[in-house]
Write a protein that holds these residues in place. Structure first.
Motif, mmCIF file in Angstrom:
data_model
loop_
_atom_site.group_PDB
_atom_site.id
_atom_site.type_symbol
_atom_site.label_atom_id
_atom_site.label_comp_id
_atom_site.label_asym_id
_atom_site.label_seq_id
_atom_site.Cartn_x
_atom_site.Cartn_y
_atom_site.Cartn_z
ATOM 1 N N ARG A 25 0.813 -1.138 -0.135
ATOM 2 C CA ARG A 25 -0.047 0.023 -0.049
ATOM 3 C C ARG A 25 0.718 1.417 -0.043
ATOM 4 N NH1 ARG A 25 0.370 2.805 4.661
ATOM 5 N NH2 ARG A 25 1.041 1.626 6.521
ATOM 6 N N ASP A 26 0.013 2.307 -0.497
ATOM 7 C CA ASP A 26 0.828 3.579 -0.182
ATOM 8 C C ASP A 26 -0.075 4.132 1.037
ATOM 9 O OD1 ASP A 26 -1.708 4.421 -1.039
ATOM 10 O OD2 ASP A 26 -0.918 5.552 -2.735
ATOM 11 N N ASP A 27 0.213 5.532 1.330
ATOM 12 C CA ASP A 27 -0.602 6.212 2.398
ATOM 13 C C ASP A 27 -1.745 7.050 2.157
ATOM 14 O OD1 ASP A 27 1.538 5.206 4.277
ATOM 15 O OD2 ASP A 27 2.941 6.950 3.659
ATOM 16 N N SER A 28 -2.145 6.789 0.753
ATOM 17 C CA SER A 28 -3.402 7.456 0.465
ATOM 18 C C SER A 28 -4.723 7.072 1.200
ATOM 19 C CB SER A 28 -3.551 7.253 -0.944
ATOM 20 O OG SER A 28 -3.648 6.120 -1.411
ATOM 21 N N GLU A 29 -5.497 7.726 1.191
ATOM 22 C CA GLU A 29 -6.722 7.310 1.808
ATOM 23 C C GLU A 29 -7.858 8.312 1.199
ATOM 24 O OE1 GLU A 29 -7.989 6.909 6.409
ATOM 25 O OE2 GLU A 29 -7.998 8.991 6.067
ATOM 26 N N GLY A 76 -4.624 6.105 -5.685
ATOM 27 C CA GLY A 76 -3.581 5.666 -5.117
ATOM 28 C C GLY A 76 -3.088 4.303 -5.559
ATOM 29 N N LYS A 104 -3.127 0.134 -4.030
ATOM 30 C CA LYS A 104 -3.279 -0.812 -2.970
ATOM 31 C C LYS A 104 -3.442 -1.965 -3.805
ATOM 32 C CE LYS A 104 -4.429 2.594 -0.428
ATOM 33 N NZ LYS A 104 -3.844 3.256 0.775
ATOM 34 N N SER A 136 -9.745 6.742 10.468
ATOM 35 C CA SER A 136 -9.746 6.509 9.111
ATOM 36 C C SER A 136 -11.075 6.855 8.483
ATOM 37 C CB SER A 136 -9.159 5.262 8.772
ATOM 38 O OG SER A 136 -7.746 5.054 9.132
ATOM 39 N N VAL A 183 -6.469 3.490 3.998
ATOM 40 C CA VAL A 183 -5.157 3.878 4.321
ATOM 41 C C VAL A 183 -4.523 2.636 4.638
ATOM 42 C CG1 VAL A 183 -5.395 4.459 6.663
ATOM 43 C CG2 VAL A 183 -3.625 5.283 5.240
ATOM 44 N N THR A 184 -5.191 1.821 5.438
ATOM 45 C CA THR A 184 -4.588 0.324 6.008
ATOM 46 C C THR A 184 -5.424 -0.947 5.294
ATOM 47 O OG1 THR A 184 -5.520 0.740 7.798
ATOM 48 C CG2 THR A 184 -2.963 1.059 7.447
ATOM 49 N N GLY A 202 -11.615 6.699 4.829
ATOM 50 C CA GLY A 202 -11.364 6.205 3.091
ATOM 51 C C GLY A 202 -12.835 5.997 2.376
#
Length: 752
Positions: A643-647, A652, A654, A729, A705-706, A731
């Protein structure tokens, strides 16, 4: 296979074939949680919560009966705010919505808590002083979970990073297992939160003492009071062993009051650092520093209010032993000088006489340089061997030992002169009892409000400050003294009798005394004093008697044991290999010194209970910042969530990638298998909702994000779930900013 631009070809989109949702605000029985999240609502959720939040989940294990074990994450994202979050494994039953029906609901069947009643964990945990020793999110950050062939559970943690081994119902079976550094034998790969380094030890100690105090009714957290050179400082140069992170400790709710600082420049540096208090031998300089401190650079000093008094809600200015560089220490004239300079707290040392009376004084033996026998006898006498009547009849402690500013001129202490006469003390420098000291402060306020000092230019300031001044009493004990409980009782009784319990603290290098105060008088605050050469003997492996037997990693710091693992960079993913049986924990992020984007997979032999020293290299896709889960299928292929840190962004990154490990030490071969932001939804299992991201129009995405849980299912299917980081979060529900739910999605994928 590559595209024309040289990038890997896109994987065929996976298909959403099942989806179940657990609402974000789902709670289970248990104590209140989230006290450190602050007073303001977070995405509509008001903390503290009346019980334990169920989510989010960072690992899933299929039980085999249609249910799943779901590992709750460590709380609220940080070690500092998660001490009241119990580490739990929930049993879930999913009823996904599919093309053939299904409610889309998640049933919570039950749960168990991770706990350490056998004391396998040697470092202090939050519930150190309980029998059950339930583990919390301030003790470990378990992110991955596997069930071994013997039915026991293994958890991969991020704070160590550790492997944590428990019974099937969560009882810790052996000490946490650290990760050896293959490149540097004898060292480990450690994260900044590792409790086996001194940098990570103070917060653990304070959490344990705080939990103990609160069980007895205390409402104030204990204070940490280290030597000022031991706090981590951004100032140029190095003043000493910098161990204690002021920002971290304060974020966890523990005030930090440093000692002993006598230079204005250093006082200003510590004020910029954000310490809660400074102890000084020079209250005059301390007040000068407060009046001139301009932390935000707007030209207006902010530590002194419009009334001329220090803003005690912002900083605590303490007079050390009164004002020991201005008057002989621990005497009433020293206290008067400190009050004259408007300190917010008077600090003093107390010993116990032969008749168990607390009396002001630092030294177990009267020091001939400081005290004289007016009857001409032997001066070097043990305070504990003297009755209070004899001590006050024979000894005057007016010795000048601290430099040119120190004086014992009686005319400079008019309040003390008057008070000594009223109390029948032979001299203003007669050693006062603790009770007399407390009465003296009240007399000082009266002197400047209705007494002879009422006409003084600062009379109103002095009287107002004295009526709210606080008291910090240090018990002069060593672990060899067998009267700690009695000492604490007599000090607590004197404070309570004066009616100042809510304004008083007891501090000590000997934590036994603090425990007794918690037991006897929880309304009185406690202060943990820490210093090299006192209760932190460098190099000792044994539990410190000064710390009431609690373990401390003496002398193990980042200098001798580097902290190379990134914060939140531990064992987010951990695969289980069946033959030969082994755990393969994967670090979430690159360690310091490793190439960018390179994360390591280590091998832990389950039969031998040891790391083998074998490891593999996995290179993250360039857009990825972390590896979020890692599983092996029956053929030995590895599946990694990256993953990246985008939300809340469909642009992004994932994805689930498939790797082949190959020989140890080699770089794994990887292909991207599933783009988690581009999933087909031909059955409309995730219909459009106004304001939601990634649903509707036949397409589905996981814009969280996660995304941290992966279970491999038969027939090229996978179960994927997000960690919703409740309540933070957002998202999915970007329109109304509601916190993310827990989503469990079944995906059908086409092998490449």
């Amino acid at each position: 296979m590559a595209s024309a631009c040289g990038r890997p070809a896109a994987a065929p989109p996976a298909t959403l074939v099942g989806r179940a949702v657990l609402p974000a605000a789902t709670f289970a029985p248990g104590p209140a949680s989230g006290a450190r999240l602050g007073p303001s609502p977070i995405h509509g959720q008001q903390a503290p919560f009346p019980s334990q939040p169920v989510q989010g989940f960072s690992a899933l294990v299929a039980v085999g009966d249609g249910t799943y074990l779901a590992l709750a994450d460590n709380g609220y994202g940080k070690i500092e705010n998660s001490a009241d979050f119990h580490l739990r494994v929930y049993t879930l039953r999913l009823d996904p919505r599919t093309a053939n029906g299904g409610s889309g609901a998640v049933e919570i069947v039950g749960h168990f808590e991770l706990r350490d009643p056998g004391r396998a964990v040697r470092f202090p945990i939050v519930q150190q002083f309980s029998e059950a020793r339930v583990l919390t999110g301030a003790d470990f950050d378990p992110e991955s979970m596997q069930r071994a062939p013997d039915g026991t559970l293994w958890f991969g943690d991020e704070f160590g990073p550790f492997l944590l081994h428990t019974s099937a119902d969560g009882i810790v079976l052996e000490p946490p297992i650290g990760l050896p550094d293959v490149e540097q034998p004898g060292l480990e790969l450690r994260a900044p939160q590792n409790p086996n380094n001194e940098e990570g030890a103070a917060l653990r100690l304070m959490n344990a003492l705080d939990w103990r105090a609160r069980q007895r009714g205390a409402t104030r957290p204990p204070v940490l009071s280290p030597h000022h050179a031991m706090v981590v400082d951004d100032e140029p140069g190095e003043l000493g062993r910098e161990l204690f992170d002021v920002k971290s400790l304060r974020a966890a709710g523990f005030p930090v009051v440093v000692w002993t600082v006598n230079e204005v420049a250093r006082m200003h540096a510590l004020m910029r650092l954000g310490v809660d208090g400074i102890i000084s031998d020079r209250p005059d300089l301390l007040m000068k520093a407060a009046r001139s401190f301009d932390g935000d650079g707007d030209g207006v000093p902010e530590l002194v209010g419009a009334d001329g008094l220090v803003r005690r809600d912002v900083i605590d200015l303490q007079g050390h032993r009164g004002a020991r560089d201005l008057r002989p220490e621990n005497t009433l004239p020293a206290m008067e000088a400190a009050l004259d300079h408007l300190v917010t707290t008077l600090e003093t040392d107390v010993g116990l006489t032969a008749d168990d009376v607390p009396v002001l004084g630092h030294d177990p033996q009267l020091d001939p340089r400081k005290c004289r026998d007016v009857l001409g006898g032997e001066t070097s006498r043990a305070v504990r061997a003297l009755m209070i009547a004899e001590l006050q009849r024979r000894f005057v402690c007016d010795g000048l030992v601290r430099g040119p500013e120190q004086t014992n001129e009686r005319a400079l202490s008019p309040v003390t002169v008057a008070f000594a006469g009223a109390e029948g003390l032979a001299d203003p420098y007669t050693p006062p009892t603790l009770a007399q000291w407390l009465r003296f402060v009240a007399a000082y306020a009266d002197y400047y409000s209705t007494g002879p000092g009422a006409s003084h230019p600062e009379a109103a300031l002095r009287a107002a400050n004295a009526r709210q001044v606080r008291f910090s009493v240090e018990t002069k004990l060593t672990p060899e003294d067998d009267f700690a409980a009695l000492f604490a009782a007599r000090v607590s009784e004197a404070i309570a009798a004066a009616g100042v319990a809510e304004r008083a603290w007891v501090q000590s290098f000997d934590l036994r005394a603090l425990g007794h105060v918690q037991d006897l008088a929880p309304a009185i605050g406690t202060v943990v004093l820490l210093a090299d050469g006192v209760n932190l003997p460098i190099g000792s492996e044994a539990p410190s008697p000064w710390l009431a037997g609690l373990w401390w990693p003496h002398g193990v710091t980042a200098r001798t044991q580097p902290l190379r693992v990134a914060t939140s960079g531990g064992f987010e993913g951990m695969a289980l290999r069946s033959s030969p049986p082994a755990l393969l924990p994967m670090l979430e992020k690159p360690v310091a010194g490793a190439p960018a984007g390179e994360v390591w997979v280590h091998e832990f032999d389950l039969s031998q209970r040891t790391y083998t020293g074998r490891r593999w290299v996995h290179r993250l896709e360039p857009r990825a910042t972390a590896a979020a889960d890692f599983q092996l299928d029956a053929e030995g292929r590895g599946f990694v969530i990256e993953r990246d840190d985008s939300e809340g962004e469909l642009g992004g990154y994932k994805a689930i990638r498939v790797l082949t490990l190959g020989a140890p030490g080699a770089t794994a071969e990887v292909v991207t298998q599933i783009d988690l932001l581009a999933i087909a939804d031909p059955h409309g299992l995730a219909p459009a909702v106004a304001g939601d991201v990634g649903v509707g129009e036949g397409r589905f995405a996981m814009p969280f994000v996660t995304i941290e849980s992966l279970v491999l299912l038969p027939a090229e299917r996978v179960l994927v779930a997000n960690d919703n980081n409740f309540p933070f979060s957002v998202g999915r529900h970007r329109g109304d900013e509601r916190p993310d739910d827990g989503e469990f999605v079944v995906l059908q994928w086409a092998p490449r």
